[in-house]
Enzyme design. Structure first.
Site, PDB file in Angstrom:
ATOM      1  N   PHE A   1       7.066  -7.370  -2.550  1.00 37.91           N
ATOM      2  CA  PHE A   1       6.933  -6.924  -1.160  1.00 37.91           C
ATOM      3  C   PHE A   1       8.085  -5.993  -0.823  1.00 37.91           C
ATOM      4  O   PHE A   1       9.251  -6.369  -0.875  1.00 37.91           O
ATOM      5  CB  PHE A   1       6.872  -8.112  -0.198  1.00 37.91           C
ATOM      6  CG  PHE A   1       6.352  -7.706   1.157  1.00 37.91           C
ATOM      7  CD1 PHE A   1       4.995  -7.528   1.372  1.00 37.91           C
ATOM      8  CD2 PHE A   1       7.233  -7.464   2.205  1.00 37.91           C
ATOM      9  CE1 PHE A   1       4.508  -7.111   2.609  1.00 37.91           C
ATOM     10  CE2 PHE A   1       6.749  -7.062   3.445  1.00 37.91           C
ATOM     11  CZ  PHE A   1       5.393  -6.890   3.654  1.00 37.91           C
TER      12      PHE A   1
ATOM     13  N   ASP B   1      -1.858  -0.605  -2.141  1.00 38.30           N
ATOM     14  CA  ASP B   1      -1.739  -1.945  -2.714  1.00 38.30           C
ATOM     15  C   ASP B   1      -3.107  -2.327  -3.277  1.00 38.30           C
ATOM     16  O   ASP B   1      -3.427  -1.976  -4.401  1.00 38.30           O
ATOM     17  CB  ASP B   1      -1.225  -2.895  -1.628  1.00 38.30           C
ATOM     18  CG  ASP B   1      -1.023  -4.313  -2.121  1.00 38.30           C
ATOM     19  OD1 ASP B   1      -0.922  -4.530  -3.333  1.00 38.30           O
ATOM     20  OD2 ASP B   1      -0.965  -5.242  -1.283  1.00 38.30           O
TER      21      ASP B   1
ATOM     22  N   ASP C   1       1.949   4.879   3.419  1.00 38.81           N
ATOM     23  CA  ASP C   1       3.184   4.464   2.747  1.00 38.81           C
ATOM     24  C   ASP C   1       2.918   3.901   1.361  1.00 38.81           C
ATOM     25  O   ASP C   1       3.579   4.248   0.395  1.00 38.81           O
ATOM     26  CB  ASP C   1       3.957   3.443   3.618  1.00 38.81           C
ATOM     27  CG  ASP C   1       3.089   2.282   4.117  1.00 38.81           C
ATOM     28  OD1 ASP C   1       1.899   2.193   3.745  1.00 38.81           O
ATOM     29  OD2 ASP C   1       3.610   1.455   4.889  1.00 38.81           O
TER      30      ASP C   1
ATOM     31  N   LYS D   1       1.420   0.043  -5.939  1.00 49.41           N
ATOM     32  CA  LYS D   1       1.809  -1.188  -6.643  1.00 49.41           C
ATOM     33  C   LYS D   1       0.992  -1.336  -7.910  1.00 49.41           C
ATOM     34  O   LYS D   1      -0.222  -1.153  -7.891  1.00 49.41           O
ATOM     35  CB  LYS D   1       1.551  -2.394  -5.740  1.00 49.41           C
ATOM     36  CG  LYS D   1       2.725  -2.720  -4.868  1.00 49.41           C
ATOM     37  CD  LYS D   1       2.571  -4.093  -4.259  1.00 49.41           C
ATOM     38  CE  LYS D   1       3.191  -4.104  -2.895  1.00 49.41           C
ATOM     39  NZ  LYS D   1       2.897  -5.328  -2.150  1.00 49.41           N
TER      40      LYS D   1
ATOM     41  N   ARG E   1      12.177  -1.425   8.993  1.00 49.44           N
ATOM     42  CA  ARG E   1      11.563  -0.106   8.814  1.00 49.44           C
ATOM     43  C   ARG E   1      12.603   0.999   8.734  1.00 49.44           C
ATOM     44  O   ARG E   1      12.362   2.051   8.165  1.00 49.44           O
ATOM     45  CB  ARG E   1      10.689   0.249  10.030  1.00 49.44           C
ATOM     46  CG  ARG E   1       9.356  -0.388  10.056  1.00 49.44           C
ATOM     47  CD  ARG E   1       8.500   0.323  11.095  1.00 49.44           C
ATOM     48  NE  ARG E   1       7.487  -0.562  11.632  1.00 49.44           N
ATOM     49  CZ  ARG E   1       6.350  -0.871  11.008  1.00 49.44           C
ATOM     50  NH1 ARG E   1       6.107  -0.382   9.814  1.00 49.44           N
ATOM     51  NH2 ARG E   1       5.477  -1.679  11.559  1.00 49.44           N
TER      52      ARG E   1
HETATM   53  P1  5GP Z   1      -3.955  -2.067   0.911  1.00 51.52           P
HETATM   54  O1  5GP Z   1      -5.069  -1.873   1.881  1.00 51.52           O
HETATM   55  O2  5GP Z   1      -3.839  -0.957  -0.107  1.00 51.52           O
HETATM   56  O3  5GP Z   1      -3.994  -3.419   0.255  1.00 51.52           O
HETATM   57  O4  5GP Z   1      -2.618  -2.129   1.708  1.00 51.52           O
HETATM   58  C1  5GP Z   1      -2.087  -1.020   2.271  1.00 51.52           C
HETATM   59  C2  5GP Z   1      -1.269  -1.377   3.485  1.00 51.52           C
HETATM   60  O5  5GP Z   1      -0.692  -2.682   3.406  1.00 51.52           O
HETATM   61  C3  5GP Z   1      -0.134  -0.398   3.573  1.00 51.52           C
HETATM   62  O6  5GP Z   1      -0.484   0.647   4.459  1.00 51.52           O
HETATM   63  C4  5GP Z   1       0.982  -1.241   4.134  1.00 51.52           C
HETATM   64  O7  5GP Z   1       0.911  -1.177   5.534  1.00 51.52           O
HETATM   65  C5  5GP Z   1       0.672  -2.658   3.744  1.00 51.52           C
HETATM   66  N1  5GP Z   1       1.450  -3.073   2.558  1.00 51.52           N
HETATM   67  C6  5GP Z   1       0.998  -3.257   1.295  1.00 51.52           C
HETATM   68  N2  5GP Z   1       1.988  -3.630   0.477  1.00 51.52           N
HETATM   69  C7  5GP Z   1       3.106  -3.685   1.231  1.00 51.52           C
HETATM   70  C8  5GP Z   1       4.476  -3.999   0.948  1.00 51.52           C
HETATM   71  O8  5GP Z   1       4.906  -4.284  -0.182  1.00 51.52           O
HETATM   72  N3  5GP Z   1       5.334  -3.946   1.999  1.00 51.52           N
HETATM   73  C9  5GP Z   1       4.939  -3.617   3.259  1.00 51.52           C
HETATM   74  N4  5GP Z   1       5.872  -3.596   4.206  1.00 51.52           N
HETATM   75  N5  5GP Z   1       3.669  -3.310   3.562  1.00 51.52           N
HETATM   76  C10 5GP Z   1       2.758  -3.335   2.555  1.00 51.52           C
HETATM   77 MG    MG Z   2      -0.075   0.476   6.457  1.00 54.85          MG
END
Ligand code: 5GP
Ligand code: MG
Length: 188
Positions: A146, A97, A94, A125, A159
């Protein structure tokens, strides 16, 4: 909640992403690997716009625990994967980040013998990446807020929204009051 992307904008974005995957992969077989739980809506919309043989599988990843909007330790579950030896894989998540989830999963899929691993995310992001890798396909760049809806949750809620919204402090209180879900699967 502030709307970041409407259902129409999301649909256009998915069509654009699917076109780019089709241009890249052609009619060769691919295995789409979705990341539970946040990618379920994206995966279902995306695969219906692909051509050629498509297999679908899911892995599970979570770096959030319950009522929080900041990442914690990354947990992965890969036991549902089929044999990937020699396969072209499209990893679908999805949101990108920090990039830690995608980095770890790309590595795992390569270890399992995938011939090629491409990565696709609906959202990225801005200014948050902590890793060298970049997703191959990105739907939308969004501000550092977020996000919920279109598969993304906050503590199990929201969701199901057909659009993408930015969570605001008042929404967190509303969610807490309604106690819609207490299983703590936020951010999966
Ligand atoms: P990363 O490992 O890139 O930091 O984070 C990825 C995961 O964190 C995504 O698969 C998602 O599940 C969760 N995540 C990151 N940012 C957000 C956000 O703004 N909203 C939500 N609901 N989940 C996020
Ligand atoms: Mg995830």
């Amino acid at each position: 909640m502030k709307i970041l992307l409407t259902a129409e904008q999301l649909a256009e974005g998915i069509s654009r992403l699917a076109q780019r995957v089709r241009d890249d992969v052609g009619r060769r077989p691919i295995t789409v690997v979705g990341v539970l739980t946040g990618s379920i809506v994206l995966v279902s919309d995306l695969i219906r716009r692909l051509e050629g043989p498509v297999r679908v599988s899911m892995v599970w990843a979570s770096s959030y625990r319950g009522a929080t909007t900041t990442p914690g330790r990354l947990e992965l579950r890969l036991d549902l994967l089929p044999d990937l030896a020699g396969q072209e894989v499209l990893l679908v998540d999805d949101i990108f980040d920090t990039g830690r989830t995608m980095e770890a999963l790309v590595k795992e899929l390569r270890c399992r013998g995938a011939k090629q691993v491409r990565s696709l995310v609906l959202l990225r992001k801005q200014g948050r990446s902590e890793v060298e890798i970049k997703p191959d396909f990105v739907g939308f760049d969004i501000p550092d807020a977020f996000a919920v809806g279109y598969g993304l949750d906050y503590n199990g809620a929201w969701r199901h929204l057909p659009y993408l919204a930015e969570l605001e402090p008042a929404d967190i209180h509303e969610e807490r009051d309604s106690q819609i879900d207490s299983d703590g699967d936020s951010g999966t």
